[in-house]
Design a protein around this motif. Structure first.
Motif, PDB file in Angstrom:
ATOM      1  N   TYR A  18       6.202 -13.444  13.045  1.00 11.60           N
ATOM      2  CA  TYR A  18       5.968 -13.563  11.600  1.00 11.60           C
ATOM      3  C   TYR A  18       6.316 -14.997  11.183  1.00 11.60           C
ATOM      4  CZ  TYR A  18       5.606 -11.596   6.842  1.00 11.60           C
ATOM      5  OH  TYR A  18       5.212 -11.284   5.573  1.00 11.60           O
ATOM      6  N   PRO A  19       5.373 -15.760  10.634  1.00 14.16           N
ATOM      7  CA  PRO A  19       5.641 -17.158  10.278  1.00 14.16           C
ATOM      8  C   PRO A  19       6.757 -17.296   9.243  1.00 14.16           C
ATOM      9  CG  PRO A  19       3.282 -16.669  10.205  1.00 14.16           C
ATOM     10  CD  PRO A  19       3.987 -15.350  10.332  1.00 14.16           C
ATOM     11  N   ASP A  20       7.673 -18.217   9.492  1.00 13.68           N
ATOM     12  CA  ASP A  20       8.761 -18.452   8.539  1.00 13.68           C
ATOM     13  C   ASP A  20       8.243 -18.870   7.167  1.00 13.68           C
ATOM     14  OD1 ASP A  20      10.648 -17.819  10.437  1.00 13.68           O
ATOM     15  OD2 ASP A  20      11.838 -19.636  10.138  1.00 13.68           O
ATOM     16  N   ALA A  21       7.146 -19.621   7.134  1.00 14.43           N
ATOM     17  CA  ALA A  21       6.611 -20.067   5.845  1.00 14.43           C
ATOM     18  C   ALA A  21       6.250 -18.879   4.966  1.00 14.43           C
ATOM     19  CB  ALA A  21       5.388 -20.954   6.060  1.00 14.43           C
ATOM     20  N   LEU A  22       5.788 -17.787   5.571  1.00 24.02           N
ATOM     21  CA  LEU A  22       5.463 -16.592   4.800  1.00 24.02           C
ATOM     22  C   LEU A  22       6.706 -15.774   4.490  1.00 24.02           C
ATOM     23  CD1 LEU A  22       2.120 -15.478   6.499  1.00 24.02           C
ATOM     24  CD2 LEU A  22       2.468 -16.918   4.484  1.00 24.02           C
ATOM     25  N   LEU A  23       7.711 -15.826   5.363  1.00 24.38           N
ATOM     26  CA  LEU A  23       8.984 -15.176   5.046  1.00 24.38           C
ATOM     27  C   LEU A  23       9.604 -15.800   3.798  1.00 24.38           C
ATOM     28  CD1 LEU A  23      10.678 -14.807   8.558  1.00 24.38           C
ATOM     29  CD2 LEU A  23       9.676 -12.983   7.170  1.00 24.38           C
ATOM     30  N   ASP A  24       9.479 -17.121   3.679  1.00 23.22           N
ATOM     31  CA  ASP A  24      10.045 -17.807   2.511  1.00 23.22           C
ATOM     32  C   ASP A  24       9.400 -17.330   1.214  1.00 23.22           C
ATOM     33  OD1 ASP A  24      11.676 -19.270   4.185  1.00 23.22           O
ATOM     34  OD2 ASP A  24      10.342 -21.015   4.255  1.00 23.22           O
ATOM     35  N   LEU A  25       8.128 -16.965   1.254  1.00 23.06           N
ATOM     36  CA  LEU A  25       7.436 -16.480   0.054  1.00 23.06           C
ATOM     37  C   LEU A  25       7.954 -15.109  -0.380  1.00 23.06           C
ATOM     38  CD1 LEU A  25       3.726 -17.402   0.871  1.00 23.06           C
ATOM     39  CD2 LEU A  25       5.302 -18.611  -0.659  1.00 23.06           C
ATOM     40  N   ALA A  26       8.566 -14.380   0.565  1.00 28.24           N
ATOM     41  CA  ALA A  26       9.002 -13.022   0.263  1.00 28.24           C
ATOM     42  C   ALA A  26      10.319 -12.968  -0.489  1.00 28.24           C
ATOM     43  CB  ALA A  26       9.142 -12.219   1.565  1.00 28.24           C
ATOM     44  N   ALA A  27      11.073 -14.058  -0.507  1.00 29.66           N
ATOM     45  CA  ALA A  27      12.366 -14.060  -1.186  1.00 29.66           C
ATOM     46  C   ALA A  27      12.169 -14.369  -2.661  1.00 29.66           C
ATOM     47  CB  ALA A  27      13.296 -15.096  -0.553  1.00 29.66           C
ATOM     48  N   PRO A  28      12.616 -13.493  -3.581  1.00 29.43           N
ATOM     49  CA  PRO A  28      12.508 -13.794  -5.018  1.00 29.43           C
ATOM     50  C   PRO A  28      13.289 -15.051  -5.366  1.00 29.43           C
ATOM     51  CG  PRO A  28      13.064 -11.485  -4.638  1.00 29.43           C
ATOM     52  CD  PRO A  28      13.226 -12.197  -3.334  1.00 29.43           C
ATOM     53  N   GLY A  29      13.017 -15.592  -6.531  1.00 27.01           N
ATOM     54  CA  GLY A  29      13.706 -16.802  -6.958  1.00 27.01           C
ATOM     55  C   GLY A  29      15.197 -16.590  -7.104  1.00 27.01           C
TER      56      GLY A  29
END
Length: 340
Positions: free
Chosen positions: A119-130
Motif C-alpha cells: 500500500y503506497p505511503d502517499a495514499l496512507l497519508d491521505l487517510a489521516a484526518p487533519g
C-alpha cells in the motif's frame, strides 16, 4: 459541507432525503481511511479499492437507514466492514492460508498469503484526518506493515474484524458488537483469541519496532547503502547489509529464500556474470510505512530502463532482515513509471 459543519439532525435529514451533494462530500471525507480499513481486512490493495466503492454504493442505497444514532463515519465503517466480511465468507474468494515455512521450520506468514499487496505511503497519508480533528489517527507503522497485514490474514473473518475495530481503531466493545451483530461477551472472547494468534504469527522482535510513521535516520542510511550497492550490482556490499538470517518472499509465489546465502544465490545470476540482466537502477519510495525500492533494469542493447519489481524492506539496526518483492502491477498506484 463537512460532517462537523452540520447539526446532527440536519445531517440525518440531508442524507436520508437523498441529498447527493451532502452525501458525496461526507463520503469523500472518509473514503481514504475506509480504503485502508478494507485493506487491513483483505490484505489486497486492489480488492480494497473495489470494496470501498461497493461500501459507498451500499451506503447510498441504504441512506434511509442512517438514523444519526452514530456518526456518519461510524455508519460507513459498519457498512464497509460487513462488505468485507461478505467477500471473506464467499466461496468465490477461494483462498486458504497455506503452511509455508522457512528452512528452519518456522512459519513465514507473508509467504502464506499469496494475495498480499503493498500500500503506497502517499495514499496512507491521505487517510489521516487533519490535525486536531476528533477522529485524527496517525496510521502507525505497526498496524499497517506487511508483517501485521500477513499475520492478520490468519484470523477468521469475524476475529479479524474485531481485532481491527478494537485494537487498531480503538472502538469500544459495545460499538464493535453492534457493528458485527455480536454480543459484547463474544467480542471480548474473539479479541482474546485473535491476540493469541497474532502473537504466534508476528516476528519475535515485533514489539521492538516502535510506533513510527516513517523510517528512522539509521534506516534511511541503510536504505541508501542498499540502493547504491544494488545499482553497482555489488554482491559483497549487499551481503554486508543483509543479516545472516534475512528472508526474502515474493507473493504470490510461496517460495521463501531463507538466509543471506540463499538470497545472494538467487540474486547472483541476474546481477553478475554472463547471464546478468544488464544495468540496474533503483528508485526510492515507501509502502506500508516501510522503506521500499522500485527496481529497473536496462538490458543489453536497450535504451530505456524497464520496471522489474518492488522491494519492501524491513530493517533492524544496520541490517536488512526481510525483503518482500512484488511485481510491477501497482507501479501506477505508487506514481512510478514502468520505463525510465
Amino acid at each position: 459541507m463537512a460532517e462537523g459543519e452540520l447539526g446532527g439532525s440536519e445531517a440525518v435529514e440531508a442524507v436520508r432525503l437523498g441529498d447527493q451533494g451532502v452525501f458525496a462530500e461526507l463520503a469523500q471525507r472518509y473514503r481514504h481511511e475506509l480504503r485502508v480499513h478494507c485493506y487491513r481486512m483483505l490484505g489486497s490493495f486492489t480488492e480494497a479499492e473495489d470494496l470501498v466503492q461497493e461500501a459507498l454504493l451500499r451506503a447510498w442505497r441504504k441512506r434511509e437507514s442512517f438514523q444519526g444514532r452514530s456518526t456518519f463515519r461510524a455508519w460507513l465503517y459498519r457498512i464497509a466492514t460487513n462488505a468485507c466480511l461478505d467477500v471473506l465468507s464467499s466461496p468465490a474468494r477461494g483462498r486458504e492460508v497455506g503452511v509455508a515455512a522457512g528452512a528452519d521450520g518456522m512459519r513465514v506468514p507473508m509467504a502464506e498469503v499469496g494475495w498480499l499487496q503493498p500500500y503506497p505511503d502517499a495514499l496512507l497519508d491521505l487517510a489521516a484526518p487533519g490535525e486536531g480533528e476528533p477522529d485524527a489517527v496517525v496510521i502507525a507503522r505497526e498496524t499497517i506493515e506487511l508483517a501485521f497485514l500477513a499475520a492478520i490474514q490468519h484470523l477468521p473473518p469475524k476475529q479479524r474484524a474485531v481485532l481491527i475495530l478494537r485494537d487498531v481503531l480503538g472502538w469500544p466493545a459495545a460499538e464493535t458488537a453492534a457493528t458485527l451483530e455480536l454480543s459484547v461477551a463474544s467480542v471480548k472472547s474473539a479479541l482474546q483469541r485473535a491476540r493469541v494468534t497474532m502473537r504466534e504469527q508476528l516476528p519475535e522482535r515485533r514489539s521492538e519496532w516502535g510506533r513510527r510513521a516513517s523510517p528512522s535516520e539509521e534506516e534511511r542510511a541503510v536504505l541508501q547503502r542498499y540502493l547504491e550497492a544494488s545499482d553497482r550490482a555489488d554482491l559483497a556490499a549487499l551481503a554486508e547489509l543483509l543479516r545472516a538470517d534475512a528472508r526474502q518472499m515474493m507473493p504470490p509465489l510461496a517460495a521463501v529464500y531463507d538466509g543471506r546465502e540463499a538470497i545472494l544465490a538467487m540474486w547472483r545470476p541476474v546481477l553478475v556474470g554472463p547471464q546478468a540482466w544488464g544495468e540496474w537502477r533503483g528508485v526510492l519510495t515507501a509502502a506500508n510505512r516501510q522503506p521500499t525500492v522500485a527496481n529497473y533494469v536496462r538490458r543489453h542493447g536497450e535504451h530505456d530502463f524497464s520496471a522489474v519489481n518492488l522491494d519492501v524492506l524491513r530493517i533492524e539496526g544496520d541490517r536488512v532482515v526481510e525483503i518482500t518483492t512484488f511485481g510491477v502491477e501497482l507501479f501506477a498506484a505508487f506514481g512510478l513509471a514502468t520505463r525510465l
